[in-house]
Design a protein around this motif. Structure first.
Motif, PDB file in Angstrom:
ATOM      1  N   GLU A   1      29.090  43.042  13.223  1.00  0.00           N
ATOM      2  CA  GLU A   1      29.290  42.484  14.556  1.00  0.00           C
ATOM      3  C   GLU A   1      27.953  42.292  15.284  1.00  0.00           C
ATOM      4  O   GLU A   1      27.707  41.248  15.908  1.00  0.00           O
ATOM      5  CB  GLU A   1      30.192  43.434  15.358  1.00  0.00           C
ATOM      6  CG  GLU A   1      30.848  42.788  16.555  1.00  0.00           C
ATOM      7  CD  GLU A   1      31.908  43.692  17.161  1.00  0.00           C
ATOM      8  OE1 GLU A   1      31.733  44.033  18.352  1.00  0.00           O
ATOM      9  OE2 GLU A   1      32.870  44.060  16.469  1.00  0.00           O
ATOM     10  N   ARG A   2      27.075  43.284  15.183  1.00  0.00           N
ATOM     11  CA  ARG A   2      25.764  43.185  15.832  1.00  0.00           C
ATOM     12  C   ARG A   2      24.904  42.090  15.205  1.00  0.00           C
ATOM     13  O   ARG A   2      24.193  41.361  15.904  1.00  0.00           O
ATOM     14  CB  ARG A   2      25.039  44.532  15.759  1.00  0.00           C
ATOM     15  CG  ARG A   2      25.602  45.573  16.709  1.00  0.00           C
ATOM     16  CD  ARG A   2      24.655  46.741  16.908  1.00  0.00           C
ATOM     17  NE  ARG A   2      24.565  47.582  15.727  1.00  0.00           N
ATOM     18  CZ  ARG A   2      23.453  47.816  15.060  1.00  0.00           C
ATOM     19  NH1 ARG A   2      22.304  47.280  15.445  1.00  0.00           N
ATOM     20  NH2 ARG A   2      23.448  48.608  14.003  1.00  0.00           N
ATOM     21  N   ILE A   3      24.978  41.975  13.899  1.00  0.00           N
ATOM     22  CA  ILE A   3      24.192  40.946  13.205  1.00  0.00           C
ATOM     23  C   ILE A   3      24.677  39.555  13.591  1.00  0.00           C
ATOM     24  O   ILE A   3      23.878  38.650  13.873  1.00  0.00           O
ATOM     25  CB  ILE A   3      24.275  41.154  11.675  1.00  0.00           C
ATOM     26  CG1 ILE A   3      23.470  42.397  11.269  1.00  0.00           C
ATOM     27  CG2 ILE A   3      23.770  39.925  10.933  1.00  0.00           C
ATOM     28  CD1 ILE A   3      23.722  42.856   9.847  1.00  0.00           C
ATOM     29  N   GLN A   4      25.995  39.372  13.619  1.00  0.00           N
ATOM     30  CA  GLN A   4      26.550  38.068  14.003  1.00  0.00           C
ATOM     31  C   GLN A   4      26.199  37.727  15.445  1.00  0.00           C
ATOM     32  O   GLN A   4      25.898  36.574  15.767  1.00  0.00           O
ATOM     33  CB  GLN A   4      28.061  38.065  13.785  1.00  0.00           C
ATOM     34  CG  GLN A   4      28.451  38.057  12.309  1.00  0.00           C
ATOM     35  CD  GLN A   4      29.944  38.191  12.086  1.00  0.00           C
ATOM     36  OE1 GLN A   4      30.652  38.793  12.897  1.00  0.00           O
ATOM     37  NE2 GLN A   4      30.427  37.631  10.982  1.00  0.00           N
ATOM     38  N   ALA A   5      26.199  38.732  16.314  1.00  0.00           N
ATOM     39  CA  ALA A   5      25.809  38.500  17.706  1.00  0.00           C
ATOM     40  C   ALA A   5      24.342  38.099  17.795  1.00  0.00           C
ATOM     41  O   ALA A   5      23.969  37.222  18.579  1.00  0.00           O
ATOM     42  CB  ALA A   5      26.061  39.764  18.529  1.00  0.00           C
ATOM     43  N   ALA A   6      23.511  38.713  16.966  1.00  0.00           N
ATOM     44  CA  ALA A   6      22.080  38.372  16.965  1.00  0.00           C
ATOM     45  C   ALA A   6      21.857  36.940  16.507  1.00  0.00           C
ATOM     46  O   ALA A   6      20.972  36.239  17.016  1.00  0.00           O
ATOM     47  CB  ALA A   6      21.311  39.332  16.057  1.00  0.00           C
ATOM     48  N   MET A   7      22.645  36.478  15.563  1.00  0.00           N
ATOM     49  CA  MET A   7      22.514  35.084  15.124  1.00  0.00           C
ATOM     50  C   MET A   7      22.965  34.135  16.227  1.00  0.00           C
ATOM     51  O   MET A   7      22.375  33.070  16.425  1.00  0.00           O
ATOM     52  CB  MET A   7      23.355  34.840  13.862  1.00  0.00           C
ATOM     53  CG  MET A   7      23.296  33.403  13.355  1.00  0.00           C
ATOM     54  SD  MET A   7      21.622  32.841  12.952  1.00  0.00           S
ATOM     55  CE  MET A   7      21.348  33.716  11.403  1.00  0.00           C
TER      56      MET A   7
END
Length: 364
Positions: free
Chosen positions: A241-247
């Motif tokens: 979830e955090r990685i997708q938000a960063a993208m």
């Protein structure tokens, strides 16, 4: 397939760094083979240390490649041509060249089909039983030596080898100007893969790693966002979830391509779960031989999974990236050593320790 000599030459002998036992390297004479009509003799000037070199030093094997007798180490290299074979027309003495370290058979199905990196009879520097290139001089086929432009240094030429891994991965993953890219792992290969993805036109790149220092290096080299992750499987959903938000931050995009440059169950699971439906995951790193990963979940989202083995046809593009300034590998070279017994031992110790060492380079 020979190699060999400069500052360590004793009474005209060609000297090389030999792996003779676990944790034991010795500079000893290295006899060069005769120069064939299509070979060149190259005086080595820059040789980098790869993680595989360190692994051989520590374990005397990688997978089914086992060091059974003393072997010259090293495969990331560049130098100056001293002599050319009678049939060599494209190179001359004095030319500065980067060397592609694998000699394939050019007869098998893979070679004839253009995928020579898959050749079963590949003779690759410092992969048993073939000797490597941490030597004063070596003999190598001329068609695997690539002339360097005036504005590309010999150290940068040696960096074409690790950079080639990133370039080949980006080709296999189909990285381009419309692809948001996630890189799992910010070690040396993760960083060159990140630089390659940018050169291929990726508009937004997110890098994830367990180490904040490595992530700070990734940011300094142009990562758009970084995410600290853990090695614990239980953290997967929250981290995805955090990685997708960063993208999404500032880019509004999804993760189209993930390049896993770590190669563990956790990193590959993260890659498969974070990549959008219809996206692509490329396994680059080889952290372990077997993984347990959510393949069914990826399959029903039609996430394509590809792998790479070394590289093919990458040196001309790597050299052009360096010449044009699209890729700058110079910040990756963090430590430099000469070619003496003590310096060879110290260099491998620094490389094995990791920490702030990204690429350790020998200047011969």
């Amino acid at each position: 397939m020979g190699k060999g000599g400069q500052g360590n030459e004793v009474e005209g002998e060609n000297m090389a760094a030999w792996l003779v036992a676990k944790d034991t390297l010795k500079i000893m004479p290295f006899k060069l083979p005769p120069l064939g009509p299509y070979d060149v003799r190259v005086r080595m000037k820059a040789v980098g240390i790869c993680g595989s070199d360190v692994h051989y030093l520590k374990e005397m094997r990688i997978a089914h490649f086992v060091v059974k007798e003393p072997m010259v180490i090293g495969h990331e290299c560049a130098g100056v041509i001293e002599e050319v074979g009678a049939g060599v027309t494209q190179l001359a003495a004095g030319d500065r060249v980067a060397l592609e370290p694998g000699i394939s058979c050019w007869r098998c199905r893979h070679c004839k089909g253009g995928r020579y990196n898959l050749c079963a009879d590949m003779k690759f520097f410092a992969t048993p039983p073939y000797h490597g290139s941490l030597a004063d001089q070596i003999v190598h086929p001329a068609d695997l030596c690539f002339k360097l432009p005036d504005n590309v240094s010999l150290e940068e030429g040696a960096m074409c080898e690790p950079l080639s891994v990133g370039v080949h991965a980006c080709r296999r993953a189909e990285v381009g100007p419309e692809k948001g890219v996630l890189i799992m792992g910010a070690g040396p290969i993760g960083l060159v893969t990140m630089l390659s993805a940018r050169a291929f036109g990726a508009p937004r790149i997110v890098v994830a790693d367990v180490d904040e220092h490595r992530l700070s290096v990734a940011r300094s080299l142009g990562a758009d966002a970084t995410v600290v992750v853990s090695a614990a499987e239980g953290d997967l959903a929250a981290e995805v979830e955090r990685i997708q938000a960063a993208m999404g931050d500032g880019g509004g995009g999804e993760i189209d391509v993930t390049l896993d440059c770590a190669g563990f169950s956790k990193s590959m699971s993260t890659a498969l779960e974070a990549t959008r439906p219809g996206g692509r995951v490329c396994l680059v790193g080889m952290g372990c031989n077997q993984m347990t990963v959510p393949l069914t979940s990826a399959a029903i989202r039609e996430v394509d999974v590809v792998g790479i083995f070394r590289y093919k046809d990458t040196w001309p593009l790597c050299i052009e990236f360096l010449r044009s300034g699209k890729v700058d590998v110079k910040p990756l070279i963090t430590h430099r050593f000469g070619f003496s017994q003590k310096e060879v031992e110290d260099a491998f110790e620094v490389s094995a320790r990791g920490r702030d060492a990204i690429k350790v380079m020998f200047n011969l």
